[in-house]
Design an enzyme around this catalytic site. Sequence first.
Site, mmCIF file in Angstrom:
data_model
loop_
_atom_site.group_PDB
_atom_site.id
_atom_site.type_symbol
_atom_site.label_atom_id
_atom_site.label_comp_id
_atom_site.label_asym_id
_atom_site.label_seq_id
_atom_site.Cartn_x
_atom_site.Cartn_y
_atom_site.Cartn_z
ATOM 1 N N ASP A 151 56.119 51.729 69.257
ATOM 2 C CA ASP A 151 54.729 51.358 69.564
ATOM 3 C C ASP A 151 53.772 51.629 68.396
ATOM 4 O OD1 ASP A 151 54.601 54.088 69.533
ATOM 5 O OD2 ASP A 151 54.097 54.322 71.660
ATOM 6 N N GLY A 152 54.300 52.065 67.258
ATOM 7 C CA GLY A 152 53.435 52.262 66.093
ATOM 8 C C GLY A 152 53.001 53.702 65.877
ATOM 9 N N ARG A 168 36.245 52.946 47.093
ATOM 10 C CA ARG A 168 35.429 51.826 46.589
ATOM 11 C C ARG A 168 34.268 51.482 47.516
ATOM 12 N NH1 ARG A 168 39.212 47.149 44.317
ATOM 13 N NH2 ARG A 168 40.646 47.613 45.997
ATOM 14 N N ASP A 205 35.465 44.556 33.513
ATOM 15 C CA ASP A 205 34.108 44.588 34.094
ATOM 16 C C ASP A 205 33.430 45.916 33.759
ATOM 17 O OD1 ASP A 205 35.389 46.444 35.706
ATOM 18 O OD2 ASP A 205 35.519 45.125 37.439
ATOM 19 N N LYS A 238 31.783 40.859 35.360
ATOM 20 C CA LYS A 238 32.464 40.303 36.540
ATOM 21 C C LYS A 238 31.463 40.019 37.653
ATOM 22 C CE LYS A 238 35.126 42.956 39.385
ATOM 23 N NZ LYS A 238 36.307 43.757 39.716
ATOM 24 N N ARG A 247 31.900 39.313 41.751
ATOM 25 C CA ARG A 247 32.855 39.211 42.860
ATOM 26 C C ARG A 247 32.150 38.620 44.068
ATOM 27 N NH1 ARG A 247 37.731 41.354 44.439
ATOM 28 N NH2 ARG A 247 37.935 43.044 42.927
ATOM 29 N N ASP A 259 42.494 48.999 33.400
ATOM 30 C CA ASP A 259 41.663 49.209 34.590
ATOM 31 C C ASP A 259 42.205 50.397 35.368
ATOM 32 O OD1 ASP A 259 39.513 48.717 36.233
ATOM 33 O OD2 ASP A 259 40.076 46.654 36.717
HETATM 34 O O1 LIG Z 1 40.633 42.427 41.811
HETATM 35 P P1 LIG Z 1 41.489 43.396 42.541
HETATM 36 O O2 LIG Z 1 42.792 43.662 41.843
HETATM 37 O O3 LIG Z 1 41.708 42.993 43.978
HETATM 38 O O4 LIG Z 1 40.700 44.758 42.683
HETATM 39 C C1 LIG Z 1 40.697 45.723 41.667
HETATM 40 C C2 LIG Z 1 39.400 45.686 40.900
HETATM 41 O O5 LIG Z 1 38.292 45.969 41.742
HETATM 42 C C3 LIG Z 1 37.569 47.085 41.220
HETATM 43 O O6 LIG Z 1 36.938 47.808 42.209
HETATM 44 C C4 LIG Z 1 38.616 47.865 40.452
HETATM 45 O O7 LIG Z 1 38.099 48.749 39.506
HETATM 46 C C5 LIG Z 1 39.375 46.720 39.812
HETATM 47 O O8 LIG Z 1 38.645 46.218 38.718
#
Ligand SMILES: O=P(O)(O)OC[C@H]1O[C@@H](O)[C@H](O)[C@@H]1O
Length: 310
Positions: free
Chosen positions: A40-41, A97, A174, A197, A199, A223
Amino acid sequence: MSGYGDGLILGFPEGMEAAQRLAQAAGRPCAAIALHRFPDGETRVRLPAELPPGVVFYRSLDDPNAKLVELALAARTARTLGARHLTLVAPYLCYMRQDKAFAAGEAVSQQIVGRLLADWFDALITVDPHLHRVHDLAAAVPVTRAVRLSATDLMADFVAERFAGADPLLVGPDAESEQWVAAVAAHRGLDYRVGVKARRGDRDVEVRFPPHAMGGRHLVLVDDVASTGRTLTVAARALARQRPASISVLVTHPLFVGEALAQLEAAGVAAVWSADSIPHPSNRLTLAPLLAAALAPPGRDDRISPSITT
Ligand SMILES: O=P(O)(O)OC[C@H]1O[C@@H](O)[C@H](O)[C@@H]1O
Protein backbone atom coordinates in the site's frame (compact mmCIF):
# COMPACT_ATOMS: atom_id res chain seq x y z
CA MET A 1 26.49 1.26 24.65
CA SER A 2 25.92 -0.94 21.58
CA GLY A 3 28.55 -3.22 20.06
CA TYR A 4 29.11 -0.69 17.27
CA GLY A 5 30.97 1.88 19.37
CA ASP A 6 30.13 5.55 19.25
CA GLY A 7 29.75 7.59 16.09
CA LEU A 8 27.95 4.86 14.17
CA ILE A 9 27.04 5.66 10.56
CA LEU A 10 23.69 4.29 9.40
CA GLY A 11 22.98 3.95 5.68
CA PHE A 12 19.74 3.39 3.81
CA PRO A 13 19.52 0.69 1.10
CA GLU A 14 19.90 2.96 -1.94
CA GLY A 15 22.96 4.68 -0.47
CA MET A 16 24.79 1.88 1.37
CA GLU A 17 27.89 2.04 -0.84
CA ALA A 18 28.24 5.79 -0.23
CA ALA A 19 27.57 5.33 3.50
CA GLN A 20 30.35 2.73 3.63
CA ARG A 21 32.74 5.03 1.75
CA LEU A 22 31.98 7.72 4.34
CA ALA A 23 32.47 5.29 7.24
CA GLN A 24 35.79 4.18 5.82
CA ALA A 25 36.98 7.76 5.29
CA ALA A 26 35.86 8.72 8.81
CA GLY A 27 37.17 5.56 10.51
CA ARG A 28 33.74 4.79 11.93
CA PRO A 29 31.55 1.69 12.06
CA CYS A 30 28.70 1.42 9.58
CA ALA A 31 25.40 -0.47 9.68
CA ALA A 32 22.33 -0.72 7.47
CA ILE A 33 18.79 0.47 8.02
CA ALA A 34 16.40 -2.12 6.54
CA LEU A 35 13.33 -0.89 4.69
CA HIS A 36 10.32 -2.89 3.63
CA ARG A 37 7.85 -1.23 1.30
CA PHE A 38 4.36 -2.61 1.88
CA PRO A 39 2.04 -3.02 -1.13
CA ASP A 40 0.00 0.00 0.00
CA GLY A 41 3.01 2.33 -0.17
CA GLU A 42 3.84 2.44 3.54
CA THR A 43 7.36 1.57 4.72
CA ARG A 44 8.57 -0.52 7.64
CA VAL A 45 11.88 0.84 8.95
CA ARG A 46 14.24 -1.33 11.03
CA LEU A 47 17.38 -0.03 12.77
CA PRO A 48 20.03 -2.01 14.69
CA ALA A 49 18.36 -2.88 18.01
CA GLU A 50 20.89 -0.99 20.14
CA LEU A 51 22.50 2.29 19.28
CA PRO A 52 25.35 4.36 20.72
CA PRO A 53 24.73 7.93 21.94
CA GLY A 54 26.03 9.51 18.71
CA VAL A 55 24.52 8.33 15.41
CA VAL A 56 25.06 9.65 11.89
CA PHE A 57 22.41 9.02 9.25
CA TYR A 58 23.62 9.09 5.65
CA ARG A 59 20.91 9.82 3.09
CA SER A 60 20.88 11.97 -0.01
CA LEU A 61 17.44 13.51 -0.45
CA ASP A 62 16.82 13.22 -4.18
CA ASP A 63 13.32 11.86 -4.95
CA PRO A 64 12.54 13.02 -1.43
CA ASN A 65 8.93 12.45 -0.44
CA ALA A 66 9.05 8.81 0.71
CA LYS A 67 12.62 9.32 1.94
CA LEU A 68 11.54 12.10 4.28
CA VAL A 69 8.86 9.96 5.94
CA GLU A 70 11.36 7.11 6.34
CA LEU A 71 13.91 9.51 7.84
CA ALA A 72 11.37 10.70 10.38
CA LEU A 73 10.55 7.10 11.35
CA ALA A 74 14.26 6.25 11.62
CA ALA A 75 15.25 9.35 13.60
CA ARG A 76 12.44 9.02 16.13
CA THR A 77 13.18 5.30 16.54
CA ALA A 78 16.91 5.98 17.03
CA ARG A 79 16.13 8.13 20.06
CA THR A 80 14.01 5.37 21.61
CA LEU A 81 16.94 2.98 21.04
CA GLY A 82 19.38 5.07 23.06
CA ALA A 83 20.78 7.63 20.59
CA ARG A 84 21.00 11.13 22.04
CA HIS A 85 22.67 13.10 19.24
CA LEU A 86 21.62 12.60 15.65
CA THR A 87 23.50 13.95 12.66
CA LEU A 88 22.07 13.85 9.15
CA VAL A 89 24.59 13.73 6.31
CA ALA A 90 22.50 14.62 3.26
CA PRO A 91 24.90 15.41 0.40
CA TYR A 92 21.88 16.53 -1.66
CA LEU A 93 19.37 18.53 0.33
CA CYS A 94 15.85 18.57 -1.10
CA TYR A 95 13.26 21.36 -1.30
CA MET A 96 15.81 24.18 -1.12
CA ARG A 97 14.70 25.79 -4.39
CA GLN A 98 11.18 26.75 -3.24
CA ASP A 99 12.53 29.46 -0.93
CA LYS A 100 9.58 31.85 -1.26
CA ALA A 101 5.95 31.84 -2.28
CA PHE A 102 6.28 32.62 -6.00
CA ALA A 103 2.48 32.96 -6.16
CA ALA A 104 -0.01 33.64 -3.39
CA GLY A 105 -0.92 30.48 -1.51
CA GLU A 106 2.24 28.49 -2.33
CA ALA A 107 4.03 26.56 0.42
CA VAL A 108 7.54 27.84 1.18
CA SER A 109 8.92 24.32 1.11
CA GLN A 110 12.47 25.29 2.08
CA GLN A 111 11.29 26.63 5.45
CA ILE A 112 8.79 23.84 6.13
CA VAL A 113 11.06 20.92 5.23
CA GLY A 114 14.00 22.67 6.93
CA ARG A 115 12.09 22.86 10.20
CA LEU A 116 11.00 19.23 9.94
CA LEU A 117 14.63 18.14 9.56
CA ALA A 118 15.61 20.33 12.52
CA ASP A 119 12.90 18.62 14.61
CA TRP A 120 14.38 15.22 13.85
CA PHE A 121 18.16 15.92 13.80
CA ASP A 122 20.62 17.89 15.91
CA ALA A 123 23.17 18.45 13.16
CA LEU A 124 23.15 18.57 9.36
CA ILE A 125 26.01 18.24 6.89
CA THR A 126 25.28 18.93 3.24
CA VAL A 127 27.05 19.89 0.02
CA ASP A 128 26.32 22.88 -2.23
CA PRO A 129 22.72 23.36 -1.07
CA HIS A 130 20.68 25.48 -3.47
CA LEU A 131 20.60 28.59 -1.31
CA HIS A 132 19.84 31.49 -3.58
CA ARG A 133 17.80 34.16 -1.81
CA VAL A 134 18.35 32.67 1.70
CA HIS A 135 22.12 32.37 2.08
CA ASP A 136 22.46 30.93 5.57
CA LEU A 137 21.95 27.16 5.82
CA ALA A 138 21.01 27.44 9.51
CA ALA A 139 18.23 29.86 8.55
CA ALA A 140 16.82 27.27 6.16
CA VAL A 141 17.41 24.26 8.42
CA PRO A 142 17.63 25.51 12.03
CA VAL A 143 19.65 22.65 13.56
CA THR A 144 22.21 23.23 16.32
CA ARG A 145 25.09 22.57 13.91
CA ALA A 146 24.61 23.21 10.19
CA VAL A 147 27.59 22.51 7.94
CA ARG A 148 27.55 23.62 4.34
CA LEU A 149 30.34 22.01 2.32
CA SER A 150 31.22 22.67 -1.28
CA ALA A 151 32.42 20.42 -4.08
CA THR A 152 33.82 23.38 -6.03
CA ASP A 153 37.50 22.74 -5.16
CA LEU A 154 37.15 19.11 -6.28
CA MET A 155 35.47 20.32 -9.47
CA ALA A 156 38.24 22.82 -10.14
CA ASP A 157 40.96 20.19 -9.69
CA PHE A 158 39.06 17.79 -11.95
CA VAL A 159 38.70 20.36 -14.75
CA ALA A 160 42.27 21.59 -14.42
CA GLU A 161 43.63 18.05 -14.73
CA ARG A 162 41.23 17.01 -17.49
CA PHE A 163 42.03 20.05 -19.62
CA ALA A 164 45.68 20.56 -18.58
CA GLY A 165 47.31 22.98 -21.01
CA ALA A 166 44.03 23.55 -22.91
CA ASP A 167 42.79 26.72 -21.14
CA PRO A 168 39.16 25.61 -20.62
CA LEU A 169 36.41 28.19 -20.19
CA LEU A 170 33.91 27.54 -17.37
CA VAL A 171 30.34 28.53 -18.13
CA GLY A 172 27.50 29.04 -15.66
CA PRO A 173 24.10 28.84 -17.36
CA ASP A 174 22.45 31.52 -15.22
CA ALA A 175 22.93 34.06 -12.43
CA GLU A 176 22.11 31.45 -9.74
CA SER A 177 25.06 29.35 -10.89
CA GLU A 178 27.57 32.17 -10.54
CA GLN A 179 28.32 31.37 -6.87
CA TRP A 180 29.53 27.91 -7.92
CA VAL A 181 31.21 28.64 -11.23
CA ALA A 182 33.08 31.61 -9.73
CA ALA A 183 34.33 29.43 -6.85
CA VAL A 184 35.48 26.69 -9.24
CA ALA A 185 37.27 29.27 -11.39
CA ALA A 186 38.93 30.97 -8.43
CA HIS A 187 40.37 27.74 -7.03
CA ARG A 188 42.47 27.02 -10.14
CA GLY A 189 42.69 30.47 -11.73
CA LEU A 190 40.33 29.59 -14.57
CA ASP A 191 38.27 31.90 -16.72
CA TYR A 192 34.45 31.89 -16.57
CA ARG A 193 31.32 33.42 -18.08
CA VAL A 194 27.70 33.34 -16.94
CA GLY A 195 24.52 33.28 -19.04
CA VAL A 196 21.11 34.83 -18.54
CA LYS A 197 18.18 32.45 -18.04
CA ALA A 198 14.44 32.91 -18.21
CA ARG A 199 12.34 30.03 -16.89
CA ARG A 200 8.67 29.85 -17.89
CA GLY A 201 8.02 26.26 -16.75
CA ASP A 202 9.69 23.02 -15.61
CA ARG A 203 11.03 22.33 -19.09
CA ASP A 204 10.46 25.71 -20.71
CA VAL A 205 13.76 27.53 -20.34
CA GLU A 206 15.68 30.09 -22.37
CA VAL A 207 19.41 30.80 -21.91
CA ARG A 208 21.42 33.54 -23.63
CA PHE A 209 25.10 34.38 -23.35
CA PRO A 210 26.55 37.86 -23.65
CA PRO A 211 28.97 38.11 -26.61
CA HIS A 212 32.32 36.47 -25.83
CA ALA A 213 34.90 34.69 -27.97
CA MET A 214 34.27 30.99 -27.28
CA GLY A 215 35.12 29.54 -30.70
CA GLY A 216 37.70 26.74 -30.51
CA ARG A 217 37.70 26.61 -26.70
CA HIS A 218 36.84 23.74 -24.40
CA LEU A 219 33.66 24.85 -22.59
CA VAL A 220 32.64 23.28 -19.28
CA LEU A 221 29.09 24.03 -18.11
CA VAL A 222 29.09 24.11 -14.29
CA ASP A 223 26.00 24.02 -12.06
CA ASP A 224 24.92 22.84 -8.63
CA VAL A 225 22.10 20.58 -9.76
CA ALA A 226 20.78 19.15 -13.01
CA SER A 227 17.16 18.07 -12.65
CA THR A 228 15.35 17.83 -16.00
CA GLY A 229 18.67 18.90 -17.54
CA ARG A 230 16.73 21.53 -19.48
CA THR A 231 18.85 24.46 -18.26
CA LEU A 232 22.06 22.75 -19.35
CA THR A 233 20.58 21.43 -22.62
CA VAL A 234 19.37 24.86 -23.72
CA ALA A 235 22.66 26.42 -22.59
CA ALA A 236 24.64 23.80 -24.55
CA ARG A 237 22.61 24.52 -27.69
CA ALA A 238 23.39 28.22 -27.40
CA LEU A 239 27.08 27.50 -26.82
CA ALA A 240 27.28 25.07 -29.75
CA ARG A 241 26.51 27.98 -32.10
CA GLN A 242 29.87 29.51 -31.06
CA ARG A 243 31.74 26.51 -32.54
CA PRO A 244 33.72 25.51 -29.42
CA ALA A 245 36.29 22.69 -29.38
CA SER A 246 34.03 20.78 -26.95
CA ILE A 247 31.18 21.21 -24.48
CA SER A 248 31.13 19.25 -21.22
CA VAL A 249 28.91 19.34 -18.14
CA LEU A 250 30.01 19.20 -14.49
CA VAL A 251 27.49 19.29 -11.62
CA THR A 252 27.48 18.55 -7.91
CA HIS A 253 24.06 16.87 -7.85
CA PRO A 254 23.19 14.61 -10.82
CA LEU A 255 19.42 14.20 -10.57
CA PHE A 256 19.12 13.91 -14.38
CA VAL A 257 15.47 12.88 -14.44
CA GLY A 258 13.84 11.29 -17.50
CA GLU A 259 15.62 11.79 -20.81
CA ALA A 260 18.01 14.44 -19.52
CA LEU A 261 21.24 12.69 -20.52
CA ALA A 262 20.01 11.85 -24.04
CA GLN A 263 18.93 15.46 -24.53
CA LEU A 264 22.32 16.75 -23.42
CA GLU A 265 24.02 14.43 -25.87
CA ALA A 266 21.70 15.57 -28.67
CA ALA A 267 22.61 19.18 -27.81
CA GLY A 268 26.28 18.43 -28.49
CA VAL A 269 27.52 17.73 -24.96
CA ALA A 270 30.53 15.42 -25.21
CA ALA A 271 30.87 14.42 -21.54
CA VAL A 272 28.81 14.65 -18.34
CA TRP A 273 30.57 14.47 -14.96
CA SER A 274 29.30 14.80 -11.40
CA ALA A 275 30.08 14.42 -7.73
CA ASP A 276 28.75 11.28 -6.05
CA SER A 277 26.13 13.08 -3.95
CA ILE A 278 23.63 10.88 -5.82
CA PRO A 279 24.66 7.54 -7.36
CA HIS A 280 24.80 8.08 -11.15
CA PRO A 281 26.92 6.82 -14.08
CA SER A 282 28.37 10.33 -14.42
CA ASN A 283 29.93 10.21 -10.90
CA ARG A 284 33.63 11.11 -11.03
CA LEU A 285 34.24 13.09 -7.81
CA THR A 286 33.99 11.34 -4.46
CA LEU A 287 32.69 13.42 -1.58
CA ALA A 288 33.50 10.94 1.20
CA PRO A 289 36.77 12.59 2.41
CA LEU A 290 35.10 16.02 2.47
CA LEU A 291 32.10 14.71 4.42
CA ALA A 292 34.28 12.68 6.80
CA ALA A 293 36.35 15.75 7.66
CA ALA A 294 33.16 17.59 8.61
CA LEU A 295 31.99 14.94 11.07
CA ALA A 296 32.76 15.65 14.70
CA PRO A 297 35.21 13.17 16.25
CA PRO A 298 33.44 9.98 17.42
CA GLY A 299 32.22 10.35 20.98
CA ARG A 300 31.99 14.11 20.66
CA ASP A 301 28.84 14.23 18.53
CA ASP A 302 26.80 15.65 21.34
CA ARG A 303 28.93 18.77 21.65
CA ILE A 304 27.14 22.04 21.06
CA SER A 305 28.91 23.91 18.30
CA PRO A 306 27.88 26.97 16.36
CA SER A 307 26.55 26.73 12.84
CA ILE A 308 29.29 26.51 10.31
CA THR A 309 29.04 27.80 6.79
CA THR A 310 31.97 26.94 4.59
O1 LIG B 1 16.76 22.90 -15.60
P1 LIG B 1 16.74 21.81 -14.60
O2 LIG B 1 17.83 20.80 -14.82
O3 LIG B 1 15.39 21.14 -14.50
O4 LIG B 1 16.91 22.44 -13.16
C1 LIG B 1 18.18 22.74 -12.63
C2 LIG B 1 18.46 24.22 -12.71
O5 LIG B 1 17.51 24.97 -11.97
C3 LIG B 1 18.19 25.77 -11.00
O6 LIG B 1 17.42 26.01 -9.88
C4 LIG B 1 19.46 25.01 -10.73
O7 LIG B 1 20.48 25.77 -10.16
C5 LIG B 1 19.80 24.56 -12.14
O8 LIG B 1 20.35 25.63 -12.86
